[in-house]
Scaffold this motif. Structure first.
Motif, mmCIF file in Angstrom:
data_model
loop_
_atom_site.group_PDB
_atom_site.id
_atom_site.type_symbol
_atom_site.label_atom_id
_atom_site.label_comp_id
_atom_site.label_asym_id
_atom_site.label_seq_id
_atom_site.Cartn_x
_atom_site.Cartn_y
_atom_site.Cartn_z
ATOM 1 N N LEU A 9 -14.094 15.283 0.178
ATOM 2 C CA LEU A 9 -15.097 14.345 0.648
ATOM 3 C C LEU A 9 -16.312 14.356 -0.261
ATOM 4 N N THR A 10 -16.978 13.219 -0.350
ATOM 5 C CA THR A 10 -18.248 13.103 -1.049
ATOM 6 C C THR A 10 -19.316 12.843 0.003
ATOM 7 N N PHE A 11 -20.279 13.737 0.090
ATOM 8 C CA PHE A 11 -21.314 13.637 1.123
ATOM 9 C C PHE A 11 -22.561 12.973 0.571
ATOM 10 N N PRO A 12 -23.303 12.282 1.442
ATOM 11 C CA PRO A 12 -22.999 11.976 2.837
ATOM 12 C C PRO A 12 -21.892 10.930 2.937
ATOM 13 N N CYS A 13 -21.196 10.928 4.082
ATOM 14 C CA CYS A 13 -20.120 9.973 4.298
ATOM 15 C C CYS A 13 -19.896 9.749 5.790
ATOM 16 N N ARG A 14 -19.336 8.600 6.123
ATOM 17 C CA ARG A 14 -18.945 8.324 7.515
ATOM 18 C C ARG A 14 -17.708 9.150 7.799
ATOM 19 N N PHE A 15 -17.694 9.832 8.947
ATOM 20 C CA PHE A 15 -16.590 10.738 9.246
ATOM 21 C C PHE A 15 -16.268 10.664 10.738
ATOM 22 N N PRO A 16 -15.013 10.321 11.085
ATOM 23 C CA PRO A 16 -14.625 10.281 12.501
ATOM 24 C C PRO A 16 -14.207 11.672 12.993
ATOM 25 N N ILE A 17 -14.812 12.091 14.087
ATOM 26 C CA ILE A 17 -14.437 13.348 14.733
ATOM 27 C C ILE A 17 -13.593 12.968 15.940
ATOM 28 N N LYS A 18 -12.380 13.521 16.019
ATOM 29 C CA LYS A 18 -11.463 13.177 17.095
ATOM 30 C C LYS A 18 -11.185 14.420 17.933
ATOM 31 N N VAL A 19 -11.311 14.246 19.244
ATOM 32 C CA VAL A 19 -11.159 15.366 20.179
ATOM 33 C C VAL A 19 -10.263 14.914 21.324
ATOM 34 N N MET A 20 -9.383 15.800 21.767
ATOM 35 C CA MET A 20 -8.525 15.480 22.901
ATOM 36 C C MET A 20 -8.670 16.564 23.961
ATOM 37 N N GLY A 21 -8.679 16.116 25.227
ATOM 38 C CA GLY A 21 -8.791 17.055 26.339
ATOM 39 C C GLY A 21 -8.418 16.368 27.637
ATOM 40 N N LYS A 56 -3.450 11.597 32.036
ATOM 41 C CA LYS A 56 -3.813 13.011 32.168
ATOM 42 C C LYS A 56 -4.792 13.456 31.081
ATOM 43 N N TRP A 57 -4.745 12.825 29.932
ATOM 44 C CA TRP A 57 -5.548 13.214 28.772
ATOM 45 C C TRP A 57 -6.395 12.062 28.279
ATOM 46 N N ILE A 58 -7.480 12.388 27.566
ATOM 47 C CA ILE A 58 -8.241 11.369 26.863
ATOM 48 C C ILE A 58 -8.474 11.837 25.428
ATOM 49 N N ALA A 59 -8.608 10.860 24.566
ATOM 50 C CA ALA A 59 -8.966 11.120 23.171
ATOM 51 C C ALA A 59 -10.333 10.495 22.939
ATOM 52 N N VAL A 60 -11.264 11.290 22.459
ATOM 53 C CA VAL A 60 -12.618 10.831 22.181
ATOM 54 C C VAL A 60 -12.808 10.838 20.666
ATOM 55 N N THR A 61 -13.269 9.718 20.115
ATOM 56 C CA THR A 61 -13.571 9.625 18.694
ATOM 57 C C THR A 61 -15.049 9.269 18.553
ATOM 58 N N LEU A 62 -15.744 10.065 17.750
ATOM 59 C CA LEU A 62 -17.164 9.841 17.473
ATOM 60 C C LEU A 62 -17.346 9.847 15.961
ATOM 61 N N THR A 63 -17.793 8.727 15.422
ATOM 62 C CA THR A 63 -17.996 8.627 13.979
ATOM 63 C C THR A 63 -19.443 8.977 13.661
ATOM 64 N N ILE A 64 -19.616 9.892 12.709
ATOM 65 C CA ILE A 64 -20.950 10.349 12.324
ATOM 66 C C ILE A 64 -21.174 10.131 10.835
ATOM 67 N N GLU A 65 -22.402 10.306 10.418
ATOM 68 C CA GLU A 65 -22.757 10.341 9.000
ATOM 69 C C GLU A 65 -22.819 11.820 8.630
ATOM 70 N N ALA A 66 -21.711 12.341 8.104
ATOM 71 C CA ALA A 66 -21.621 13.767 7.767
ATOM 72 C C ALA A 66 -22.420 14.052 6.501
ATOM 73 N N GLN A 67 -23.153 15.182 6.513
ATOM 74 C CA GLN A 67 -24.006 15.548 5.391
ATOM 75 C C GLN A 67 -23.402 16.618 4.492
ATOM 76 N N SER A 68 -22.499 17.454 5.066
ATOM 77 C CA SER A 68 -21.945 18.561 4.275
ATOM 78 C C SER A 68 -20.719 19.138 4.962
ATOM 79 N N LYS A 69 -19.932 19.888 4.205
ATOM 80 C CA LYS A 69 -18.776 20.578 4.777
ATOM 81 C C LYS A 69 -19.207 21.651 5.772
ATOM 82 N N PRO A 70 -20.258 22.438 5.473
ATOM 83 C CA PRO A 70 -20.703 23.419 6.479
ATOM 84 C C PRO A 70 -21.103 22.760 7.805
#
Length: 89
Positions: A9-21, A56-70
Motif C-alpha cells: 500500500l501507498t499511504f495515505p490511501c482509502r482502505f475498506p475494513i471488513k468485520v463479521m460477527g 445470523k451474521w452481519i458483515a460491516v464494512t467501513l472505509t477509512i483514509e489509512a495513514q500507515s501500516k502501524p
C-alpha cells in the motif's frame, strides 16, 4: 529500501475494513467506536452492513483514509480482540 516491502500500500490511501460477527448485538457501533480511536475523522456514512442469508451474521464494512501500516495493525488488533468480532479483514 528493503527488497521485501512491509506493505504494498501507498499511504495515505482509502482502505475498506471488513468485520463479521453475530447479528443483532451492536457490531456496527462497536466497529465505528474501535476505528474512531485510531482514525481522526470516521465518516459514519461510509459504513455498510450486510446480513447473512440466514440472518445470523452481519458483515460491516467501513472505509477509512489509512495513514500507515502501524495504524491498520492497531485497528485490526483491537477489532480481533473484541468478543463480537468473528473475523476482520
Amino acid at each position: 529500501m528493503s527488497e521485501h516491502p512491509e506493505t504494498l500500500l501507498t499511504f495515505p490511501c482509502r482502505f475498506p475494513i471488513k468485520v463479521m460477527g453475530p447479528a443483532g448485538r451492536g457490531l456496527e457501533s462497536v466497529v465505528v467506536e474501535i476505528v474512531s480511536r485510531h482514525v481522526a475523522d470516521v465518516d459514519e456514512t461510509a459504513v455498510s452492513v450486510r446480513e447473512s442469508r440466514g440472518g445470523k451474521w452481519i458483515a460491516v464494512t467501513l472505509t477509512i483514509e489509512a495513514q500507515s501500516k502501524p495504524q491498520l495493525d492497531a485497528i485490526y488488533q483491537e477489532l480481533s480482540a473484541h468478543e463480537l468480532v468473528a473475523w476482520a479483514l
